[in-house]
Design an enzyme around this catalytic site. Structure first.
Site, PDB file in Angstrom:
ATOM      1  N   GLY A  27       0.771  -1.242   0.000  1.00  0.00           N
ATOM      2  CA  GLY A  27       0.000   0.000   0.000  1.00  0.00           C
ATOM      3  C   GLY A  27       0.802   1.291   0.000  1.00  0.00           C
ATOM      4  O   GLY A  27       0.226   2.377  -0.104  1.00  0.00           O
ATOM      5  N   ASP A  28       2.144   1.194   0.113  1.00  0.00           N
ATOM      6  CA  ASP A  28       2.937   2.425   0.159  1.00  0.00           C
ATOM      7  C   ASP A  28       4.337   2.174  -0.391  1.00  0.00           C
ATOM      8  O   ASP A  28       5.334   2.554   0.207  1.00  0.00           O
ATOM      9  CB  ASP A  28       3.012   2.934   1.604  1.00  0.00           C
ATOM     10  CG  ASP A  28       3.403   4.412   1.686  1.00  0.00           C
ATOM     11  OD1 ASP A  28       3.353   5.103   0.652  1.00  0.00           O
ATOM     12  OD2 ASP A  28       3.760   4.868   2.785  1.00  0.00           O
ATOM     13  N   PHE A  29       4.373   1.517  -1.562  1.00  0.00           N
ATOM     14  CA  PHE A  29       5.660   1.146  -2.179  1.00  0.00           C
ATOM     15  C   PHE A  29       6.240   2.390  -2.843  1.00  0.00           C
ATOM     16  O   PHE A  29       6.262   2.519  -4.059  1.00  0.00           O
ATOM     17  CB  PHE A  29       5.415   0.025  -3.193  1.00  0.00           C
ATOM     18  CG  PHE A  29       6.616  -0.864  -3.432  1.00  0.00           C
ATOM     19  CD1 PHE A  29       7.125  -1.659  -2.420  1.00  0.00           C
ATOM     20  CD2 PHE A  29       7.225  -0.915  -4.678  1.00  0.00           C
ATOM     21  CE1 PHE A  29       8.215  -2.490  -2.637  1.00  0.00           C
ATOM     22  CE2 PHE A  29       8.323  -1.736  -4.907  1.00  0.00           C
ATOM     23  CZ  PHE A  29       8.820  -2.527  -3.884  1.00  0.00           C
TER      24      PHE A  29
END
Length: 356
Positions: free
Chosen positions: A214-216
């Site tokens: 979700g936050d690459f």
């Protein structure tokens, strides 16, 4: 996006005391690392190890089950060959500890974990060659495939229904649009949300489900030099935005953040897409929605950064990192239009794959 009173504000001596008491390690070096809602400290010990002490904000610290799940996911990725941090057990064998501290707003409880330190530099500090972008897409796809194999009694905690950073919840941004009053950007964001509703939402049933990191983003991916004068991915950080989502969401998020660091943002999508599809080819609905999902993530990042600055004006520089170029890139993508951007992405991806 933690309100000011819930963000931890530990100092270096408190960190040294915690590390000594919980882990029997003597800190020889402690310094603060960047963080959005929490506090992260680099810790070197006289015993020879390097660590990151992660102190969660008091609001997220209430959800121990979610933090437990994130910690398990990191270990699971590590066991399956991807470079993720693992939690160091306390002297009593726990992977986390709830610490009570007054950070200026009365006594509150903060979840503390000591994580292994991963070597490398953030990907935003190296040239984003087509090869490292390809590796980034490939790693993101592998990561989600591994995460989707996890078995855990608390997996349902990742079904975060109103999670503001989920690309399924883009309409939640409407509550924050007033922050853009008087800004021409408001019109673009409103249009993206509208097109998301009419073009993406009806096709969501065709997206393949998975668990998303979700936050690459460009601060959560570490790289090290490889043998061929390029770079390889050496670390995946920050699992705080993990949620039950879709493979195509992870790809859109990865493309969006890599664009921010690239001198020619539109050129980023092709190599990342080629890397992703070398592991997991997209279906027709996923291909059709990729452009709008990338734009939707830009909107989330820009609008929620404005919201965070209103809560934490003292952190404006860190919080607005993505915004500096994000506004320009969002406008560029919007003006070029879906057909033109897709042509660049999919043609470049096909050429890149053919050359492999």
């Amino acid at each position: 996006m933690a309100a000011k009173h819930v963000k931890p504000d530990f100092n270096q001596s408190q960190v040294s005391e915690i590390v000594k008491r919980l882990f029997r390690l003597t800190a020889s070096k402690v310094h603060l690392l960047p963080s959005y809602d929490d506090q992260n400290f680099y810790v070197a010990s006289t015993e020879g190890g390097e660590y990151v002490l992660k102190i969660m904000n008091s609001e997220d610290s209430k959800n121990t089950t979610l933090i437990e799940m994130q910690t398990y996911a990191m270990t699971f990725l590590h066991q399956n060959g991807l470079p993720a941090q693992t939690a160091v057990p306390t002297t009593s064998g726990q992977l986390m500890s709830l610490e009570e501290m007054d950070c200026g707003y009365g006594c509150q409880k903060y979840l503390v974990r000591l994580l292994t330190y991963l070597p490398g530099t953030t990907i935003c500090k190296v040239p984003l060659t087509p090869q490292i972008l390809y590796e980034t897409g490939k790693t993101a796809a592998k990561m989600d495939i591994i995460l989707n194999k996890m078995e855990h009694p608390q997996l349902s905690v990742l079904q975060r229904e109103n999670f503001i950073w989920s690309l399924s919840n883009i309409t939640l941004l409407e509550a924050y649009l007033h922050l853009l009053d008087g800004d021409p950007l408001q019109e673009v964001v409103t249009s993206v949300i509208h097109h998301h509703k009419i073009s993406v939402n009806p096709q969501r049933t065709n997206f393949r489900k998975c668990i998303n990191h979700g936050d690459f983003n460009d601060l959560n991916v570490l790289v090290q030099p490889d043998e061929s004068d390029g770079y390889r991915i050496s670390g995946i950080l920050d699992f705080g935005d993990m949620n039950d989502g879709y493979y195509i969401h992870e790809l859109a998020i990865t493309i969006m953040y890599m664009m921010i660091e690239h001198p020619e943002p539109v050129q980023v999508g092709g190599p990342v897409l080629a890397g992703w599809e070398s592991v997991l080819p997209l279906n027709e609905s996923e291909k059709d929605c990729l452009y709008l999902l990338v734009l939707s993530r830009f909107c989330q990042s820009l609008v929620l950064a404005r919201h965070s600055v209103s809560l934490h004006p003292e952190n404006a520089e860190y919080l607005m990192i993505s915004s500096r170029r994000g506004v320009f890139i969002l406008r560029q993508l919007w003006e070029l239009g879906k057909e033109q951007v897709e042509k660049v992405w999919f043609q470049t991806a096909a050429q890149f794959s053919d050359s492999k």
